[in-house]
Every structure is written in structure tokens, then in C-alpha cells.
Design a protein around this motif. Structure first.
Motif, PDB file in Angstrom:
ATOM      1  N   ASP A 126     -60.448  31.724 -60.929  1.00  0.00           N
ATOM      2  CA  ASP A 126     -61.541  31.328 -61.825  1.00  0.00           C
ATOM      3  C   ASP A 126     -61.644  32.288 -63.015  1.00  0.00           C
ATOM      4  O   ASP A 126     -62.731  32.683 -63.431  1.00  0.00           O
ATOM      5  CB  ASP A 126     -62.882  31.260 -61.097  1.00  0.00           C
ATOM      6  N   MET A 127     -60.475  32.666 -63.525  1.00  0.00           N
ATOM      7  CA  MET A 127     -60.400  33.461 -64.750  1.00  0.00           C
ATOM      8  C   MET A 127     -59.695  32.643 -65.823  1.00  0.00           C
ATOM      9  O   MET A 127     -58.788  31.861 -65.521  1.00  0.00           O
ATOM     10  CB  MET A 127     -59.605  34.753 -64.524  1.00  0.00           C
ATOM     11  N   GLU A 128     -60.136  32.805 -67.065  1.00  0.00           N
ATOM     12  CA  GLU A 128     -59.403  32.214 -68.170  1.00  0.00           C
ATOM     13  C   GLU A 128     -58.071  32.959 -68.287  1.00  0.00           C
ATOM     14  O   GLU A 128     -58.033  34.180 -68.201  1.00  0.00           O
ATOM     15  CB  GLU A 128     -60.189  32.361 -69.472  1.00  0.00           C
ATOM     16  N   VAL A 129     -56.984  32.220 -68.466  1.00  0.00           N
ATOM     17  CA  VAL A 129     -55.664  32.840 -68.570  1.00  0.00           C
ATOM     18  C   VAL A 129     -55.138  32.663 -69.987  1.00  0.00           C
ATOM     19  O   VAL A 129     -55.147  31.551 -70.539  1.00  0.00           O
ATOM     20  CB  VAL A 129     -54.650  32.223 -67.581  1.00  0.00           C
ATOM     21  N   CYS A 130     -54.711  33.779 -70.573  1.00  0.00           N
ATOM     22  CA  CYS A 130     -54.135  33.771 -71.923  1.00  0.00           C
ATOM     23  C   CYS A 130     -52.738  34.383 -71.842  1.00  0.00           C
ATOM     24  O   CYS A 130     -52.498  35.273 -71.031  1.00  0.00           O
ATOM     25  CB  CYS A 130     -55.017  34.582 -72.873  1.00  0.00           C
ATOM     26  N   CYS A 131     -51.829  33.881 -72.649  1.00  0.00           N
ATOM     27  CA  CYS A 131     -50.488  34.462 -72.735  1.00  0.00           C
ATOM     28  C   CYS A 131     -50.150  34.785 -74.181  1.00  0.00           C
ATOM     29  O   CYS A 131     -50.606  34.098 -75.110  1.00  0.00           O
ATOM     30  CB  CYS A 131     -49.433  33.499 -72.198  1.00  0.00           C
ATOM     31  N   LEU A 149     -52.952  27.171 -68.307  1.00  0.00           N
ATOM     32  CA  LEU A 149     -53.239  28.170 -69.332  1.00  0.00           C
ATOM     33  C   LEU A 149     -54.458  27.752 -70.142  1.00  0.00           C
ATOM     34  O   LEU A 149     -54.633  26.582 -70.468  1.00  0.00           O
ATOM     35  CB  LEU A 149     -52.030  28.334 -70.274  1.00  0.00           C
ATOM     36  N   TYR A 150     -55.296  28.730 -70.461  1.00  0.00           N
ATOM     37  CA  TYR A 150     -56.511  28.464 -71.232  1.00  0.00           C
ATOM     38  C   TYR A 150     -56.292  28.726 -72.716  1.00  0.00           C
ATOM     39  O   TYR A 150     -56.728  27.944 -73.565  1.00  0.00           O
ATOM     40  CB  TYR A 150     -57.650  29.345 -70.708  1.00  0.00           C
ATOM     41  N   ALA A 151     -55.631  29.854 -73.025  1.00  0.00           N
ATOM     42  CA  ALA A 151     -55.476  30.254 -74.428  1.00  0.00           C
ATOM     43  C   ALA A 151     -54.086  30.843 -74.669  1.00  0.00           C
ATOM     44  O   ALA A 151     -53.444  31.355 -73.743  1.00  0.00           O
ATOM     45  CB  ALA A 151     -56.547  31.277 -74.804  1.00  0.00           C
ATOM     46  N   TYR A 152     -53.666  30.773 -75.929  1.00  0.00           N
ATOM     47  CA  TYR A 152     -52.394  31.392 -76.313  1.00  0.00           C
ATOM     48  C   TYR A 152     -52.642  32.268 -77.534  1.00  0.00           C
ATOM     49  O   TYR A 152     -53.249  31.825 -78.522  1.00  0.00           O
ATOM     50  CB  TYR A 152     -51.324  30.350 -76.643  1.00  0.00           C
ATOM     51  N   ASN A 153     -52.180  33.519 -77.450  1.00  0.00           N
ATOM     52  CA  ASN A 153     -52.335  34.448 -78.574  1.00  0.00           C
ATOM     53  C   ASN A 153     -51.056  34.532 -79.393  1.00  0.00           C
ATOM     54  O   ASN A 153     -49.962  34.705 -78.847  1.00  0.00           O
ATOM     55  CB  ASN A 153     -52.694  35.844 -78.060  1.00  0.00           C
ATOM     56  N   ASP A 174     -42.806  30.621 -89.000  1.00  0.00           N
ATOM     57  CA  ASP A 174     -42.570  30.649 -87.551  1.00  0.00           C
ATOM     58  C   ASP A 174     -43.876  30.865 -86.807  1.00  0.00           C
ATOM     59  O   ASP A 174     -44.148  30.239 -85.780  1.00  0.00           O
ATOM     60  CB  ASP A 174     -41.586  31.772 -87.178  1.00  0.00           C
ATOM     61  N   ARG A 175     -44.692  31.785 -87.330  1.00  0.00           N
ATOM     62  CA  ARG A 175     -45.998  32.062 -86.714  1.00  0.00           C
ATOM     63  C   ARG A 175     -46.882  30.809 -86.749  1.00  0.00           C
ATOM     64  O   ARG A 175     -47.487  30.422 -85.753  1.00  0.00           O
ATOM     65  CB  ARG A 175     -46.706  33.184 -87.468  1.00  0.00           C
ATOM     66  N   LEU A 176     -46.964  30.201 -87.910  1.00  0.00           N
ATOM     67  CA  LEU A 176     -47.832  29.035 -88.073  1.00  0.00           C
ATOM     68  C   LEU A 176     -47.353  27.849 -87.245  1.00  0.00           C
ATOM     69  O   LEU A 176     -48.167  27.092 -86.702  1.00  0.00           O
ATOM     70  CB  LEU A 176     -47.924  28.659 -89.554  1.00  0.00           C
ATOM     71  N   ASN A 177     -46.032  27.700 -87.117  1.00  0.00           N
ATOM     72  CA  ASN A 177     -45.497  26.605 -86.302  1.00  0.00           C
ATOM     73  C   ASN A 177     -45.878  26.773 -84.832  1.00  0.00           C
ATOM     74  O   ASN A 177     -46.176  25.791 -84.139  1.00  0.00           O
ATOM     75  CB  ASN A 177     -43.962  26.542 -86.431  1.00  0.00           C
ATOM     76  N   THR A 178     -45.851  28.025 -84.361  1.00  0.00           N
ATOM     77  CA  THR A 178     -46.255  28.269 -82.976  1.00  0.00           C
ATOM     78  C   THR A 178     -47.732  27.921 -82.777  1.00  0.00           C
ATOM     79  O   THR A 178     -48.102  27.286 -81.784  1.00  0.00           O
ATOM     80  CB  THR A 178     -45.985  29.737 -82.584  1.00  0.00           C
ATOM     81  N   LEU A 179     -48.583  28.322 -83.730  1.00  0.00           N
ATOM     82  CA  LEU A 179     -50.005  27.963 -83.636  1.00  0.00           C
ATOM     83  C   LEU A 179     -50.180  26.442 -83.619  1.00  0.00           C
ATOM     84  O   LEU A 179     -51.027  25.904 -82.894  1.00  0.00           O
ATOM     85  CB  LEU A 179     -50.795  28.573 -84.791  1.00  0.00           C
ATOM     86  N   HIS A 180     -49.365  25.748 -84.409  1.00  0.00           N
ATOM     87  CA  HIS A 180     -49.407  24.283 -84.453  1.00  0.00           C
ATOM     88  C   HIS A 180     -49.027  23.697 -83.090  1.00  0.00           C
ATOM     89  O   HIS A 180     -49.678  22.762 -82.593  1.00  0.00           O
ATOM     90  CB  HIS A 180     -48.456  23.785 -85.543  1.00  0.00           C
ATOM     91  N   ASN A 181     -47.997  24.261 -82.461  1.00  0.00           N
ATOM     92  CA  ASN A 181     -47.563  23.781 -81.146  1.00  0.00           C
ATOM     93  C   ASN A 181     -48.622  24.051 -80.077  1.00  0.00           C
ATOM     94  O   ASN A 181     -48.822  23.239 -79.162  1.00  0.00           O
ATOM     95  CB  ASN A 181     -46.236  24.443 -80.758  1.00  0.00           C
ATOM     96  N   VAL A 182     -49.291  25.185 -80.200  1.00  0.00           N
ATOM     97  CA  VAL A 182     -50.372  25.519 -79.264  1.00  0.00           C
ATOM     98  C   VAL A 182     -51.502  24.501 -79.373  1.00  0.00           C
ATOM     99  O   VAL A 182     -52.029  24.014 -78.370  1.00  0.00           O
ATOM    100  CB  VAL A 182     -50.891  26.951 -79.533  1.00  0.00           C
ATOM    101  N   ARG A 183     -51.866  24.151 -80.605  1.00  0.00           N
ATOM    102  CA  ARG A 183     -52.924  23.170 -80.840  1.00  0.00           C
ATOM    103  C   ARG A 183     -52.549  21.798 -80.275  1.00  0.00           C
ATOM    104  O   ARG A 183     -53.377  21.093 -79.700  1.00  0.00           O
ATOM    105  CB  ARG A 183     -53.197  23.031 -82.332  1.00  0.00           C
ATOM    106  N   LYS A 184     -51.276  21.421 -80.461  1.00  0.00           N
ATOM    107  CA  LYS A 184     -50.835  20.113 -79.988  1.00  0.00           C
ATOM    108  C   LYS A 184     -50.989  19.994 -78.478  1.00  0.00           C
ATOM    109  O   LYS A 184     -51.229  18.909 -77.949  1.00  0.00           O
ATOM    110  CB  LYS A 184     -49.362  19.871 -80.374  1.00  0.00           C
ATOM    111  N   ALA A 185     -50.832  21.137 -77.785  1.00  0.00           N
ATOM    112  CA  ALA A 185     -50.969  21.142 -76.323  1.00  0.00           C
ATOM    113  C   ALA A 185     -52.422  21.271 -75.892  1.00  0.00           C
ATOM    114  O   ALA A 185     -52.712  21.391 -74.698  1.00  0.00           O
ATOM    115  CB  ALA A 185     -50.139  22.281 -75.727  1.00  0.00           C
ATOM    116  N   LYS A 186     -53.339  21.246 -76.882  1.00  0.00           N
ATOM    117  CA  LYS A 186     -54.780  21.335 -76.622  1.00  0.00           C
ATOM    118  C   LYS A 186     -55.179  22.638 -75.928  1.00  0.00           C
ATOM    119  O   LYS A 186     -56.111  22.677 -75.116  1.00  0.00           O
ATOM    120  CB  LYS A 186     -55.273  20.128 -75.832  1.00  0.00           C
ATOM    121  N   LEU A 187     -54.454  23.702 -76.246  1.00  0.00           N
ATOM    122  CA  LEU A 187     -54.793  25.035 -75.761  1.00  0.00           C
ATOM    123  C   LEU A 187     -55.732  25.716 -76.750  1.00  0.00           C
ATOM    124  O   LEU A 187     -55.722  25.405 -77.944  1.00  0.00           O
ATOM    125  CB  LEU A 187     -53.528  25.884 -75.598  1.00  0.00           C
ATOM    126  N   SER A 188     -56.517  26.650 -76.262  1.00  0.00           N
ATOM    127  CA  SER A 188     -57.369  27.462 -77.126  1.00  0.00           C
ATOM    128  C   SER A 188     -56.479  28.421 -77.926  1.00  0.00           C
ATOM    129  O   SER A 188     -55.560  29.035 -77.373  1.00  0.00           O
ATOM    130  CB  SER A 188     -58.359  28.228 -76.247  1.00  0.00           C
TER     131      SER A 188
END
Length: 330
Positions: A126-131, A149-153, A174-188
Motif C-alpha cells: 500500500d505504497m505508491e511506487v515510482c521508478c 507503478l504509480y509514478a515515473y520520474n 529524448d526526455r520529452l518523448n519519455t514523458l509523453h510515453n509515461v502520459r500515454k500509459a496513464k502514469l503519474s
């Protein structure tokens, strides 16, 4: 209530950033107090699940293989070791466990499969998990989401113009594309930057503009003060003045009023009153625990004493998700 916008100009952000300091803190604190539970602070614990040997050349990072630092290379941790660290962090007050691996990018191999097992195991506590694992594809982001997974940094670090001075082994896109992929997966999304790299004020403002004008504001925005490490290209950078950290936190709070703003690396060099100013200016998250990957950090007991003095309290895990479910059931 503060307006949520995604069309901020550099001039508008600059005007906020350069507001006389006391007025800036007052404005940010006022916006922060419009949010519920402004006295709550989200506590995260950050562990390095795979340390050192990274092929990147980030100028601030002691884990880059090309630099001669005191960081020793350690292989991937076992799942039971991570669960034990997570339990200890939870007992100390942490509601989120962040797992970092010194990788350039995620690869589809046994190590990634083990990370997925770690995510599943910590999620059961019951912890939020971030990678934070470097670059990842849309498919990999979805696998992490499916594992719980709850969030991606993935920090931007600095402005797009300044980026090549700090890192040459990957691009800003490259950084922005990763953030875009994180959003697509509905991750925080957890994304911020580092103050004290030798960047200009204009670079700081530009980085904030990139974050605020994303299609959706990052749910978490780490503001790190550079911790210079001997053996890295930025080892001689001077310490960041506390007023610069306060300005960054306050500006982020004003333009991204609903986001969690994390007072991250560099807290060991800050006094209690320094940190109090940062909380007043809108910071409502910290990393707790003796280390942030490889750099020193205040321990849980020290932070709990600070919370007691300042009248702050730890935020429970999954609060936004629980609030949304309550609203739906009404």
C-alpha cells in the motif's frame, strides 16, 4: 482559486520569478493555502536498485562510468531487499518508494522483469511506487503501469538551450518523448530540474515554461539543489543560495498550483529555517532517508522532528486516487 494554464510565456514567468522575495513567498503561500491540507507533506524514499556504471555523461552524476568518483558499481538488488527497504521507509513515514537504476534506457531483459516484480511487491505494501530508469518506450511504460507503478520520474534538469552543456549522450527531445510515453500509459508524471548547474536565471525560467506548458502539468515537480561530487565535471560549482531555491519553488507553485512541489536534493546543507521558507513558498514533498541514490540526505527521525516543530504532517498514500473514488461514489 489559481487558474490552471498551459500557455505561459517566458516573460510572464520571469516577472513572477523576479518579484521581490517577500512578496513572492506571500503570493505562493496564498495559492498553496487555497489547496486542501496545505500542511501535509508527501514523503518519498529513494533507493538505488542498480548503482553506477551508467554510460551517460550527465555532468552532475557520480554514477557515470566515465567519471572517477567514490561510487562503487553494484548489481541489481533482489526483490526481497527492495521490499525490506520499502517496509523500513513506510515505518519511517514514507508513502512513496522511488526506485532508481543507473541506466541510459530501459531494456527488455531479465533486469527489467525483476523491476516489474519489485513494483508488484512494493505496491502490495500500500505504497505508491515510482521508478526512474532512464528513457523508456510506450510499451515499457505500459508494462510498468500494468505491474502497478504509480509514478515515473524523468527530470528535464535544465533548459533546452542549456542541456547540451550538461549532457551530450541524449537529447532534450529524448526526455520529452519519455514523458509523453509515461502520459500515454496513464502514469503519474514526476519531472523537475536541478538548480546550481551553472545555468542562468533565463534557463531556470525556460525549464519551468517547458513543464507548465506540457499538455498536463506534472503531478510532482522535484526542485533539486546541485550536490557537487568530486570527480564529476561540476565538482567545483558553488552551493546554491537558499533564496534561489525559494524563488524556484514559489514560481513553480504559482504557475502549477495543483502539483506537488518536492524539495529534493541538497537539504543536508539547509537549516531548519531555510527549509521552513521552502515549505512556506509552496513545497509539499520531500525525500526522506539517509541517502538519495548516492548522495547524503537527512534521516527520517530528523525530518519527523522538523515536521513537529513546523506543524507539518505526512501525507497518506494514494490520496488523490482515494479522493477521486470518494467523489465518484457521492
Amino acid at each position: 482559486m489559481a487558474e490552471i494554464r498551459h500557455d505561459w510565456s517566458k516573460e510572464e514567468i520571469s516577472e513572477i520569478y523576479h518579484t521581490p522575495l517577500m512578496d513572492l513567498i506571500y503570493r505562493a503561500a496564498t495559492i498553496h493555502r487555497e489547496n486542501e491540507d496545505y500542511g501535509e507533506v508527501q514523503i518519498s524514499s529513494l533507493i538505488s536498485i542498480k548503482t553506477g556504471g551508467c554510460p551517460e555523461d550527465c555532468g552532475y552524476c557520480p554514477q557515470a562510468a566515465r567519471y572517477h568518483t567514490d561510487v562503487q558499481v553494484h548489481a541489481m538488488m533482489q526483490v526481497n531487499e527492495v521490499v525490506s527497504a520499502a517496509q523500513k521507509a513506510k515505518e519511517g513515514g514514507a508513502s512513496r518508494l522511488c526506485m532508481g537504476a543507473a541506466w541510459r534506457e530501459v531494456r527488455d531483459n531479465r533486469d527489467f522483469d525483476r523491476v516489474l516484480d519489485m513494483v508488484k511487491a512494493v505496491n502490495e505494501l500500500d505504497m505508491e511506487v515510482c521508478c526512474t530508469l532512464g528513457m523508456l518506450t510506450e510499451t515499457q511504460a505500459q508494462k510498468l503501469a500494468d505491474a502497478g507503478l504509480y509514478a515515473y520520474n524523468h527530470n528535464l534538469d535544465t533548459s533546452e538551450d542549456d542541456y547540451k552543456r550538461i549532457i551530450s549522450t541524449r537529447t532534450y527531445d529524448d526526455r520529452l518523448n519519455t514523458l509523453h510515453n509515461v502520459r500515454k500509459a496513464k502514469l503519474s508524471v514526476c519531472s523537475g530540474g536541478i538548480v546550481g548547474l551553472g545555468e542562468t536565471t533565463a534557463d531556470r525560467i525556460s525549464m519551468l515554461q517547458t513543464l507548465v506548458n506540457l499538455p498536463k502539468h506534472p503531478e510532482s515537480i522535484p526542485i533539486n539543489a546541485l550536490v557537487p561530487v568530486k570527480g564529476t565535471p561540476l565538482e567545483d560549482q558553488p552551493r546554491v543560495p537558499i533564496q534561489d531555491m525559494v524563488r524556484m519553488i514559489a514560481t513553480a507553485r504559482i504557475i502549477m498550483p495543483k502539483s506537488v512541489v518536492r524539495l529534493s536534493a541538497g537539504r543536508t546543507e539547509m537549516s531548519l529555517s531555510d527549509q521552513a521558507l521552502c515549505f512556506m513558498a509552496g513545497a509539499n514533498s520531500i525525500f526522506a532517508g539517509d541517502k538519495l541514490l548516492t548522495t547524503p540526505n537527512p534521516g527520517f527521525n530528523e525530518d519527523m522532528e522538523m515536521f513537529d516543530i513546523l506543524g507539518l504532517k505526512p501525507r497518506e498514500s494514494f490520496k488523490e486516487r482515494k479522493k477521486a473514488k470518494t467523489t465518484e461514489s457521492v
